[in-house]
Scaffold this motif. Structure first.
Motif, PDB file in Angstrom:
ATOM      1  N   ARG A 292     -11.383 -74.612  -5.907  1.00 50.40           N
ATOM      2  CA  ARG A 292     -11.369 -73.151  -5.909  1.00 50.40           C
ATOM      3  C   ARG A 292     -10.037 -72.598  -5.399  1.00 50.40           C
ATOM      4  O   ARG A 292      -9.985 -71.531  -4.776  1.00 50.40           O
TER       5      ARG A 292
ATOM      6  N   VAL B  61     -19.155 -64.295 -11.639  1.00 56.99           N
ATOM      7  CA  VAL B  61     -18.271 -65.422 -11.936  1.00 56.99           C
ATOM      8  C   VAL B  61     -18.997 -66.470 -12.776  1.00 56.99           C
ATOM      9  O   VAL B  61     -18.469 -66.982 -13.767  1.00 56.99           O
ATOM     10  N   SER B  62     -20.217 -66.788 -12.378  1.00 62.37           N
ATOM     11  CA  SER B  62     -21.013 -67.780 -13.108  1.00 62.37           C
ATOM     12  C   SER B  62     -21.268 -67.330 -14.542  1.00 62.37           C
ATOM     13  O   SER B  62     -21.220 -68.136 -15.480  1.00 62.37           O
TER      14      SER B  62
ATOM     15  N   ALA C 275     -21.167 -60.570  -2.096  1.00 58.27           N
ATOM     16  CA  ALA C 275     -20.733 -61.932  -2.412  1.00 58.27           C
ATOM     17  C   ALA C 275     -21.658 -62.572  -3.438  1.00 58.27           C
ATOM     18  O   ALA C 275     -21.206 -63.290  -4.341  1.00 58.27           O
ATOM     19  N   GLN C 276     -22.959 -62.297  -3.312  1.00 56.69           N
ATOM     20  CA  GLN C 276     -23.915 -62.853  -4.262  1.00 56.69           C
ATOM     21  C   GLN C 276     -23.724 -62.271  -5.657  1.00 56.69           C
ATOM     22  O   GLN C 276     -23.788 -62.991  -6.655  1.00 56.69           O
TER      23      GLN C 276
ATOM     24  N   GLU D 116     -20.945 -61.017  -6.794  1.00 56.91           N
ATOM     25  CA  GLU D 116     -19.671 -61.534  -7.278  1.00 56.91           C
ATOM     26  C   GLU D 116     -19.831 -62.952  -7.827  1.00 56.91           C
ATOM     27  O   GLU D 116     -19.288 -63.280  -8.886  1.00 56.91           O
ATOM     28  N   GLN D 117     -20.601 -63.770  -7.134  1.00 60.10           N
ATOM     29  CA  GLN D 117     -20.805 -65.144  -7.570  1.00 60.10           C
ATOM     30  C   GLN D 117     -21.583 -65.195  -8.881  1.00 60.10           C
ATOM     31  O   GLN D 117     -21.293 -66.012  -9.758  1.00 60.10           O
ATOM     32  N   ARG D 118     -22.571 -64.314  -9.018  1.00 62.10           N
ATOM     33  CA  ARG D 118     -23.333 -64.265 -10.277  1.00 62.10           C
ATOM     34  C   ARG D 118     -22.443 -63.837 -11.433  1.00 62.10           C
ATOM     35  O   ARG D 118     -22.562 -64.359 -12.551  1.00 62.10           O
TER      36      ARG D 118
ATOM     37  N   ILE E 105     -12.643 -67.542 -11.624  1.00 64.01           N
ATOM     38  CA  ILE E 105     -13.433 -67.751 -10.405  1.00 64.01           C
ATOM     39  C   ILE E 105     -12.977 -66.867  -9.248  1.00 64.01           C
ATOM     40  O   ILE E 105     -13.717 -66.696  -8.272  1.00 64.01           O
ATOM     41  N   HIS E 106     -11.784 -66.281  -9.353  1.00 69.51           N
ATOM     42  CA  HIS E 106     -11.303 -65.405  -8.280  1.00 69.51           C
ATOM     43  C   HIS E 106     -11.339 -63.928  -8.669  1.00 69.51           C
ATOM     44  O   HIS E 106     -10.802 -63.080  -7.941  1.00 69.51           O
TER      45      HIS E 106
END
Length: 222
Positions: A130, A18-19, A11-12, A14-16, A186-187
């Motif tokens: 989101r 996306v950012s 998840a981390q 993936e979030q990086r 974002i997805h």
């Protein structure tokens, strides 16, 4: 325990990702908007004529597909600026036409303000809630063909109100693309910031032109 840690790490990551895509997309979008605006200003100062419709179509779709082909290389950036610069070149004569109207400057300023408001409002909505906007893909595809058909009809038939309907349709279509593209980033549906940038840029261009046409048509009917 290991599975839970893996899920957290995934998840981390993936979030990086996306950012990173969001940061690169909005950074490149800002640069292409500035470059396109400069080209539009120069074409206005040079008072160039609006290109032939076939030149516009070949130039736009040729550069668009070239950018899509080169999206994973440094040449994709060059093609992106070529595409957005070409669109700025076509914008100059349109702006000059409106500036020739009595309230042309006010119409342009209003359309520009409305475009910015719609873009930031829709983007903020998706980024904060989101929500997954992938369901809009069918509407976007159908809307594309409907608008193409309406544009072809406008060349052959003089139907009252058709131009206003086309412009209103492009406003809805462009708004849907902004929602869909932002959601895709974002997805995880869009990981290439070059493609995300040109999608948002084209939507902004069409949104601005359509709002300008609506304001111009409304003003001429008063």
């Amino acid at each position: 325990m290991h599975e839970q840690q893996y899920s957290i790490n995934h998840a981390q990551v993936e979030q990086r990702e996306v950012s990173k895509v969001l940061r690169n997309t909005y950074g490149l979008l800002g640069m292409t908007l500035a470059f396109s605006s400069l080209v539009a200003y120069l074409s206005m100062q040079m008072n160039v004529a609006y290109p032939n419709i076939f030149v516009v179509l070949i130039g736009f779709y040729g550069l668009f597909f070239l950018t899509a082909k080169l999206k994973d290389s440094i040449w994709g950036l060059a093609s992106t600026f070529a595409l957005t610069g070409f669109m700025g070149y076509t914008l100059g004569p349109i702006l000059n036409m409106y500036l020739g109207m009595a309230n042309g400057g006010q119409l342009i300023a209003s359309a520009l303000s409305m475009t910015a408001l719609v873009f930031f409002g829709l983007s903020a909505y998706v980024l904060t809630t989101r929500k997954d906007m992938s369901f809009l893909s069918g509407f976007i595809m159908a809307g594309f063909f409907v608008l193409i058909g309406a544009m072809l009809a406008s060349f052959f038939f003089q139907i009252p109100g058709l131009q206003m309907a086309i412009s209103a349709g492009f406003v809805l279509f462009s708004s849907a693309v902004i929602l869909y593209q932002t959601s895709a980033i974002i997805h995880g549906g869009e990981r290439n910031y070059i493609m995300a940038t040109i999608s948002l840029f084209v939507s902004l261009y069409n949104l601005f032109i359509s709002l300008l046409q609506l304001l111009g048509l409304s003003s001429s009917n008063d």
